[in-house]
Design a protein around this motif. Structure first.
Motif, PDB file in Angstrom:
ATOM      1  N   LYS A 231      -7.604  -2.001  -3.652  1.00  0.00           N
ATOM      2  CA  LYS A 231      -6.662  -1.056  -3.076  1.00  0.00           C
ATOM      3  C   LYS A 231      -6.053  -0.191  -4.170  1.00  0.00           C
ATOM      4  N   PHE A 232      -5.449   0.906  -3.753  1.00  0.00           N
ATOM      5  CA  PHE A 232      -4.744   1.833  -4.627  1.00  0.00           C
ATOM      6  C   PHE A 232      -3.248   1.711  -4.350  1.00  0.00           C
ATOM      7  N   GLN A 233      -2.453   1.903  -5.404  1.00  0.00           N
ATOM      8  CA  GLN A 233      -1.013   1.706  -5.265  1.00  0.00           C
ATOM      9  C   GLN A 233      -0.249   2.701  -6.129  1.00  0.00           C
ATOM     10  N   LEU A 234       0.919   3.126  -5.642  1.00  0.00           N
ATOM     11  CA  LEU A 234       1.757   4.044  -6.411  1.00  0.00           C
ATOM     12  C   LEU A 234       3.186   3.947  -5.908  1.00  0.00           C
ATOM     13  N   TRP A 235       4.125   4.389  -6.760  1.00  0.00           N
ATOM     14  CA  TRP A 235       5.531   4.546  -6.374  1.00  0.00           C
ATOM     15  C   TRP A 235       5.836   6.043  -6.312  1.00  0.00           C
ATOM     16  N   VAL A 236       6.638   6.441  -5.340  1.00  0.00           N
ATOM     17  CA  VAL A 236       6.998   7.846  -5.207  1.00  0.00           C
ATOM     18  C   VAL A 236       8.467   7.940  -4.820  1.00  0.00           C
ATOM     19  N   LEU A 250      -3.606  11.993   2.496  1.00  0.00           N
ATOM     20  CA  LEU A 250      -4.739  11.287   1.918  1.00  0.00           C
ATOM     21  C   LEU A 250      -4.867   9.854   2.427  1.00  0.00           C
ATOM     22  N   GLY A 251      -3.964   9.429   3.286  1.00  0.00           N
ATOM     23  CA  GLY A 251      -4.100   8.122   3.914  1.00  0.00           C
ATOM     24  C   GLY A 251      -3.191   7.033   3.374  1.00  0.00           C
ATOM     25  N   PHE A 252      -2.339   7.332   2.394  1.00  0.00           N
ATOM     26  CA  PHE A 252      -1.438   6.320   1.842  1.00  0.00           C
ATOM     27  C   PHE A 252      -0.343   5.975   2.853  1.00  0.00           C
ATOM     28  N   GLN A 253       0.070   4.695   2.841  1.00  0.00           N
ATOM     29  CA  GLN A 253       1.096   4.213   3.747  1.00  0.00           C
ATOM     30  C   GLN A 253       2.110   3.377   2.972  1.00  0.00           C
ATOM     31  N   PRO A 254       3.363   3.315   3.439  1.00  0.00           N
ATOM     32  CA  PRO A 254       4.352   2.433   2.798  1.00  0.00           C
ATOM     33  C   PRO A 254       3.951   0.973   2.967  1.00  0.00           C
TER      34      PRO A 254
END
Length: 266
Positions: A231-236, A250-254
């Motif tokens: 999986k891919f992960q990031l903080w925003v 792009l499909g990212f979800q909390p």
């Protein structure tokens, strides 16, 4: 008056002490592993402030002190003595579990709300299968990257890389480039934590924003890492609405993790 004193215990002893507090289920923002304490102590000083029902640890960094707290269940925060740098308090919590931070408690002892982030994820199987030509930043671009980093991110909690770390990432091709006519317009720096590919920083020159460069860099990252990551992960930041819209598209979800940050300025 409660005083701040320099921590005199080594990393192993400190880890044992903290493990005891965690077993007591104290309110805390600290979930470091035992092996992490040695590295923190090697990087700089840690100061202690002990009081009835709690302990503060102040981790000194170049620009600020990071505050780690351990409070017994019915104990509220106590004021800090004045120090010569800002004090940063970050509390990562599971939003869905109802363990929300209480900023009002910290405001009562001199902190103010600084920023708030949330964590997003994308399963690699949902990252698409497009083939992309990916360009990496060269080592000769390190100075420009460091300048753009310092201009694009707030100084206290962005975890910007030092020169040695950035140089290693450039050598290992962990910094994706976006450019035109030989000029760097933006970059994305990522890392890997087991089977998770983590976006560390993404930045675009102010004059080049609004052209889809950020979208292009994220798509490059997904294409590059989808075979290696689960999986891919990031903080925003929650106030960064353009970035939130881009990641959502792009499909990212909390994933339910939030990180409110408080600051106490000297």
């Amino acid at each position: 008056m409660i005083e701040i004193t320099e921590n005199k215990t080594d990393g192993k002893a400190l880890a044992v002490e903290i493990a005891g507090y965690l077993s007591e289920k104290r309110r805390t923002n600290c979930f470091l592993q035992p092996e992490d304490w040695k590295g923190i102590l090697e990087q700089g000083k840690i100061f202690r402030m002990e009081f009835s029902g709690g302990l503060y640890l102040l981790v000194e960094k170049e620009r600020q002190f990071d505050l780690l707290y351990f409070l017994e269940r019915n104990t509220t925060p106590v004021p800090l003595p004045d120090v010569q740098k800002p004090v940063i308090l970050e509390q990562v919590s599971a939003e869905r579990a109802g363990v929300s931070p209480a900023p009002e408690e910290w405001e009562a002892v001199g902190f103010r709300r600084y920023l708030r982030r949330k964590r997003l994820f994308l399963a690699a199987k949902n990252a698409g299968q497009e083939s992309r030509g990916i360009t990496f930043c060269g080592e000769n671009e390190q100075e420009r990257i460091q300048t753009l980093l310092s201009e694009s991110f707030e100084p206290y909690t962005s975890e910007l890389p030092d020169a040695d770390t950035l140089a290693a990432d450039l050598r290992e091709k962990r910094v994706i480039a976006a450019g035109k006519d030989g000029k760097l317009l933006g970059f994305l720096r990522f890392g890997r934590e087991k089977k998770i590919s983590v976006l560390r920083q993404i930045a675009v020159l102010p004059a080049a924003r609004g052209r889809g460069i950020g979208d292009r860099l994220v798509r490059d990252w997904l294409a590059l890492e989808r075979e290696n990551a689960a999986k891919f992960q990031l903080w925003v930041r929650e106030d960064n609405l353009p970035a939130l819209r881009m990641y959502e598209k792009l499909g990212f979800q909390p994933d339910g993790r939030i990180a409110p940050v408080m600051i106490k300025e000297p």
